[in-house]
Write a protein that holds these residues in place. Sequence first.
Motif, PDB file in Angstrom:
ATOM      1  N   UNK A 131      58.600 -78.642 -30.862  1.00 52.71           N
ATOM      2  CA  UNK A 131      59.026 -79.525 -29.773  1.00 52.71           C
ATOM      3  C   UNK A 131      58.489 -79.013 -28.436  1.00 52.71           C
ATOM      4  N   UNK A 132      58.568 -77.689 -28.220  1.00 53.52           N
ATOM      5  CA  UNK A 132      58.080 -77.126 -26.961  1.00 53.52           C
ATOM      6  C   UNK A 132      56.581 -77.353 -26.795  1.00 53.52           C
ATOM      7  N   UNK A 133      55.832 -77.146 -27.867  1.00 53.41           N
ATOM      8  CA  UNK A 133      54.373 -77.332 -27.797  1.00 53.41           C
ATOM      9  C   UNK A 133      54.030 -78.809 -27.625  1.00 53.41           C
ATOM     10  N   UNK A 134      54.674 -79.661 -28.424  1.00 51.11           N
ATOM     11  CA  UNK A 134      54.377 -81.097 -28.341  1.00 51.11           C
ATOM     12  C   UNK A 134      54.736 -81.667 -26.978  1.00 51.11           C
ATOM     13  N   UNK A 174      58.649 -90.334 -29.373  1.00 50.94           N
ATOM     14  CA  UNK A 174      58.001 -89.504 -30.395  1.00 50.94           C
ATOM     15  C   UNK A 174      58.521 -88.070 -30.423  1.00 50.94           C
ATOM     16  N   UNK A 175      58.750 -87.498 -29.251  1.00 47.24           N
ATOM     17  CA  UNK A 175      59.263 -86.131 -29.186  1.00 47.24           C
ATOM     18  C   UNK A 175      60.690 -86.072 -29.739  1.00 47.24           C
ATOM     19  N   UNK A 176      61.473 -87.101 -29.444  1.00 47.62           N
ATOM     20  CA  UNK A 176      62.851 -87.154 -29.947  1.00 47.62           C
ATOM     21  C   UNK A 176      62.872 -87.110 -31.470  1.00 47.62           C
ATOM     22  N   UNK A 177      62.005 -87.886 -32.108  1.00 45.92           N
ATOM     23  CA  UNK A 177      62.047 -87.954 -33.571  1.00 45.92           C
ATOM     24  C   UNK A 177      61.566 -86.662 -34.213  1.00 45.92           C
ATOM     25  N   UNK A 202      63.625 -80.180 -23.350  1.00 45.53           N
ATOM     26  CA  UNK A 202      62.409 -80.980 -23.254  1.00 45.53           C
ATOM     27  C   UNK A 202      62.642 -82.445 -23.628  1.00 45.53           C
ATOM     28  N   UNK A 203      63.869 -82.746 -24.123  1.00 46.27           N
ATOM     29  CA  UNK A 203      64.192 -84.106 -24.528  1.00 46.27           C
ATOM     30  C   UNK A 203      64.870 -84.850 -23.391  1.00 46.27           C
ATOM     31  N   UNK A 204      64.884 -86.169 -23.481  1.00 46.26           N
ATOM     32  CA  UNK A 204      65.471 -87.006 -22.441  1.00 46.26           C
ATOM     33  C   UNK A 204      66.968 -87.138 -22.703  1.00 46.26           C
ATOM     34  N   UNK A 205      67.703 -86.078 -22.389  1.00 45.76           N
ATOM     35  CA  UNK A 205      69.145 -86.046 -22.563  1.00 45.76           C
ATOM     36  C   UNK A 205      69.813 -85.960 -21.192  1.00 45.76           C
TER      37      UNK A 205
END
Length: 257
Positions: A25-28, A36-39, A119-122
């Motif tokens: 997740x950190x790299x992506x 896409x990052x969430x999934x 890194x997620x939209x939380x």
Amino acid sequence: MFDFVRSSLHALWMLVTVIPYGIAVLVASLWQRGEPLYWIAASWLRLAVQGARVICGIQVRVSGMDNLPVGQTSPAVLLVKHQSTFETFLMPTLMPHPLAYVFKKELLQIPFFGWAMSRLDMIHIDRSQRAQAFVKVVAQGRRLLEQGTWIIMFPEGTRVARGEAGAYKSGGTRLAIETGAPVIPIAVTSARCWPRRAFVKRAGVVDVSIGPAIPSVGRQPDELMREVQGWIESEMRRLDPQAYGAADGSGLQPRDA
């Protein structure tokens, strides 16, 4: 002893798998954000839930999926019964939309897991700044709902023991009213298998019951939360009657967030 061994193996499974997924997740996130990052992150939660099923014998039985709003950008505020860590892992594996949790910012300090969440939209808040925190929740919540992300909150605020009801806070219904999103009440009997603050997990079935959508337009936060609380606690008694007996928390009144 057998439950302790299985629980230890599951804890090891989560530890071993969270590291590569956290790094992924950190790299992506260097070039990818949003859904896409969430999934990618949700894939690790699915591994944790599958591990609980295979290693610990925890099965999941879901009803009421047809009560969820239909449509790519249809909004929803999910208000979920909170008995253990299990439902925080489980909900993203069940829902057809990305979920944004409202949580205290201290969780971002957890190695790998918290780093990935950052890194997620939380919606992470500072609970020491209550008024400013809710303004942030509404602003971010409105933006996320407009793009098709559902907001998930635990109105009791913290995990409660099996057979008990916490004090339902009205923050979730206030957000729903501010944004016009319907409320979806969800009952979860997770403590049957994964009690709060317990390391040892037990084999069994966790029931998840998704209630009918409750419109928020024109409602008052406390009055709406009483309806949510009434549905959830009544459903909990139907799903897990042996846990309650004489205990009855249905008279608890919601508080401001």
